[in-house]
Design an enzyme around this catalytic site. Structure first.
Site, short mmCIF file in Angstrom:
data_model
loop_
_atom_site.label_atom_id
_atom_site.label_comp_id
_atom_site.label_asym_id
_atom_site.label_seq_id
_atom_site.Cartn_x
_atom_site.Cartn_y
_atom_site.Cartn_z
N CYS A 1 59.90 4.91 25.24
CA CYS A 1 60.71 5.93 24.57
C CYS A 1 60.31 7.26 25.17
CB CYS A 1 60.48 5.93 23.06
SG CYS A 1 61.36 7.28 22.24
N CYS B 1 60.15 10.36 22.52
CA CYS B 1 59.15 10.43 21.42
C CYS B 1 58.35 9.15 21.41
CB CYS B 1 59.83 10.73 20.09
SG CYS B 1 61.32 9.76 19.75
N CYS C 1 59.76 5.93 19.68
CA CYS C 1 60.56 4.93 18.98
C CYS C 1 60.03 3.53 19.28
CB CYS C 1 62.02 5.03 19.40
SG CYS C 1 62.74 6.62 18.94
#
Lengths: 202, 117
Positions: free
Chosen positions: A105, A108, A110
């Site tokens: 990700c 971020c 995820c």
């Protein structure tokens, strides 16, 4: 040395900030602190990669289930009861002789909580997030996975609303194992794509 | 706002909060279409990573209709529903000569991030 901090050192800035937030939320009547303990206990003892391992072992032993899993990950995982926060909409991608999948990700962190638990620190780190998309083979090598160039590497950047689980290849020589025994072989990293599942030592 | 209590935790954890929206919105693209990610540079929230902007890929899968994070983040409610696609970008398109051999990136992108290419 098991410790790298002095016992009389003040708590870290992060710890103090968390404590301040918890105190404020509690004083404003938004939070019963016992709810925090319940959440921590949930992700320490109930929700983690053993859930995902059961999904993988079921797919390895039940071809109909595997087909449902690849077509509609959310529904097939729900059959085993592993739905919920950060796993609302799931996609399962299958490793084969020709394709290896790696989940990241870049924006971020995820990650599919109901099947894998909370993400490891390295998954959230800037170096993994940056390098996984530009040099996946180099990242895989650092994890001990060397793939020949004729195997296509697919990197799944889960930066939107879908969460990804890798269905690793079932290792050779495991034909006689039960579903539970197979699940015991499946590691967290193999379901992120940074490891292969190894056959048990005979 | 109600107080969060331990009794509420199992239901919250098991229920989740999908951003999928049960509304009928026509997709702008179909599987196999070639698309180019828009070169947008908002200072506000977006799920279009910089390394994808301006790059050309191919629609691999239509995931259905989801709230659009760029506007939902600002409004605080699920809104602006649109299709999300899994889009495949070849390594050479993203990284030129520095790309790994035989590697690609699949990323989920919203209709509003894409133009036909």
């Amino acid at each position: 040395m098991a410790h790298d901090h002095a016992h009389n050192a003040p708590p870290s800035e992060t710890a103090m900030r968390v404590k301040a937030l918890e105190t404020l939320l509690t004083e404003k009547g938004l939070l019963d602190p016992a709810a925090i303990d319940a959440l921590v206990e949930t992700y320490e003892t109930k929700i983690g990669p053993r859930n995902g391992a059961k999904v993988v072992a079921r797919a390895w032993t039940d071809p109909d289930y595997k087909q449902r899993l690849l077509e509609d990950g959310s529904a097939a995982i729900a059959e085993l009861g592993f739905s919920g926060v950060q796993g609302e909409d799931m996609v399962v991608v299958e490793n084969t002789d020709d394709v290896h999948n790696l989940v990241t990700c870049t924006l971020c962190s995820c990650y599919p909580w109901p099947t894998l638990g909370l993400p490891p620190i390295w998954f959230k780190s800037a170096p993994y997030r940056a390098r996984s998309v530009i040099d996946p083979r180099g990242v895989l090598e650092e994890f001990g996975v060397e793939l020949s160039d004729d195997i296509e590497v697919r990197v799944w950047d889960s930066s939107a609303e879908l969460r990804y689980l890798v269905l690793p290849q079932r290792p050779a020589g495991t034909e006689g194992l039960s579903e539970d025994e197979l699940a015991a072989l499946v590691t967290r990293d193999s379901m992120i794509g940074t490891a292969l599942v190894e056959a048990p030592a005979s | 706002m109600p107080t969060l209590t331990p009794e509420m935790v199992p239901g919250l954890v098991a229920g989740g909060a999908s951003c999928r929206m049960d509304v009928d919105v026509a997709p702008k693209f179909k599987v196999g279409d070639t698309v180019k990610a828009r070169d947008i540079n908002p200072v506000s929230h977006t799920r279009l990573p910089r390394y994808i902007r301006g790059r050309t890929g191919r629609i691999a899968r239509d995931h259905g209709v989801f709230a659009f994070p760029d506007t939902s983040a600002a409004s605080g409610t699920h809104c602006d529903p649109q299709h999300v696609y899994s889009v495949r970008f070849e390594g050479s398109e993203l990284w030129g000569n520095h790309a790994n051999a035989n590697a690609c990136v699949y990323i989920d992108l919203f209709d509003d991030y894409l133009d036909s290419a």
